[in-house]
Scaffold this active site. Sequence first.
Site, PDB file in Angstrom:
ATOM      1  N   CYS A 165       1.989   8.934   2.228  1.00  0.00           N
ATOM      2  CA  CYS A 165       1.470  10.117   1.539  1.00  0.00           C
ATOM      3  C   CYS A 165       1.132  11.226   2.523  1.00  0.00           C
ATOM      4  CB  CYS A 165       0.240   9.717   0.737  1.00  0.00           C
ATOM      5  SG  CYS A 165      -1.120   9.174   1.785  1.00  0.00           S
ATOM      6  N   CYS A 193       0.826  -1.218   0.000  1.00  0.00           N
ATOM      7  CA  CYS A 193       0.000   0.000   0.000  1.00  0.00           C
ATOM      8  C   CYS A 193       0.854   1.260   0.000  1.00  0.00           C
ATOM      9  CB  CYS A 193      -0.905   0.055   1.222  1.00  0.00           C
ATOM     10  SG  CYS A 193      -2.007  -1.327   1.342  1.00  0.00           S
ATOM     11  N   CYS A 224      -6.528   3.239   3.292  1.00  0.00           N
ATOM     12  CA  CYS A 224      -5.122   2.838   3.217  1.00  0.00           C
ATOM     13  C   CYS A 224      -4.182   3.699   4.040  1.00  0.00           C
ATOM     14  CB  CYS A 224      -4.658   2.802   1.766  1.00  0.00           C
ATOM     15  SG  CYS A 224      -4.878   4.336   0.886  1.00  0.00           S
ATOM     16  N   ASP A 274       2.191   2.741   2.777  1.00  0.00           N
ATOM     17  CA  ASP A 274       2.119   3.519   4.014  1.00  0.00           C
ATOM     18  C   ASP A 274       2.659   2.673   5.152  1.00  0.00           C
ATOM     19  OD1 ASP A 274       0.862   6.003   3.203  1.00  0.00           O
ATOM     20  OD2 ASP A 274      -0.898   4.780   2.766  1.00  0.00           O
TER      21      ASP A 274
END
Lengths: 397, 128
Positions: free
Chosen positions: B58, B33, B102, B35
Amino acid sequence: MKRVYLDHSATTPVHPRVALAAMNFMMNEYGNASSVHTQGQRAGQAVEHAREQVAGMIGANPREIIFTSGATEADNLALRGIAEMHRERGDHIITTAVEHHAILHACDALEKDGFRITRLAVDGEGRVDPDDVAEAIEPGTILISVMLANNEVGTLQPVEEIVEIAREHDVWVHTDAVQVAGQLPVDVDALGVDLASFSAHKMYGPKGVGCLYIRRGTRIRAQMFGGHHERWLRAGTENVPGIVGFGEACALADEELAYRRSHLTALRDHLIEGLEARIPDVMLNGHRTERLPGNVNVCIPGVEGEAMLLHLDMKGISASSGSACTSGSLEASHVLLAMGIKHEIAHGSLRLTLGRENTREEIDYLLEILPPIVENLRAMSAWKPGEDTTFSSGGGN
Amino acid sequence: MYTDKVMEHFTSPKNVGEIEDFDGEGRVGNPVCGDMMAMQIKVEDNVITDAKFRTFGCGAAIATSSIVTEMAKGKTLEEAEAISNKAVAEALGGLPTNKMHCSNLAADALHNAIADYRERTGGDDGGA
């Protein structure tokens, strides 16, 4: 703040000459190209003139150009048009794992309709091996679709060699040439492809217009039904301003191509050198030389792409990434993953695509702005390049 | 796409780093993902006295990590365990829908850090 636009593979600014040409066909010459009256005839002549300009850029006959709403439609028309027309001859299509989604998702849809799709793997630089194409061909193969250059990593594909192989087996070849047009010469006869897709807005033309080149004698089934437009292959009143703009953009590309190629290549190599000198552990994605003049794509381990883009954006720089957050899916770019790049590295990709108006000063500005952003995000990161990336997904450890 | 509050925590995140002699650590997320979070807490008399994070991810991942450390500090372990991912998103003035699943893991990281603390201390109040 002055913006530095480094996302030309997403779209390009419309050239003023193109915009003026298009505007004339919105405000003054607004006739329907199918109408009998003078205004209609003038619109019709403008469409045919644009067809000559587009054909001229790629060495085609104007009759081999079908205008569409863009390259996605052209890709769909090529794949489905061949598949449906020649189903009795075969049900097998070969493509690659790194195509644009316009190809990959059209192939997924054809698969649901009973066609068999082979998606060829690529090497670490994103290139497909022509020998793999040869091996994948079987008696039921009707079409091979391989892009001329990759939109993410810029790697050029050996389409000419693939065409030679395809000819031995009487298989049609389509190429998505969107990223190449306007940067490098495209000659459909030298390439030998039967079908090729183009888009205006990637080459300083307007959005919403593109075309499919269809070699004379290649029969495809229409996907849009209605009037007699585009020789019955694409019904719908012609987007006259868009088509006129597309034609003008092609004429402009012809005039400027040698300059664009050397200008972009020089900026690209300066940018790659600068990134490699200033950012530790940076990895160039794609082939170092067999790549689009305007494409730079790197992975910066320990940094996530969207975070990098947000910081760049605040400094006035527009760029893109193949991280999950920017790909619109839950995974990183299918292109980078197909090239064998690990997930956590692929999330740290940065694509900088250059255009005719970019300057060396703008590249130097990016090279000054980016390293501290990377340093800051790496200092904050939960893992460093080379470190273990084992994390539990929840529930305590 | 992001609220001002998210951008504030993204550009000037609070409590970045590691705690020497931390009492509990939580690591959540996965490379697929994109993260990954590591959160460390210091606990005294059943109260979280310090919290620090390191996050690869992010804008939303960084902002949620930052704000959850602020929310956790000064709270009892039970109060901190009650902080949900939803509450974190609300404290930021909301997150884009595609980020809710996510990138909104910070509360999980905190809960893992508390669970880690309880494990290290044999389930009592820390043996202080």
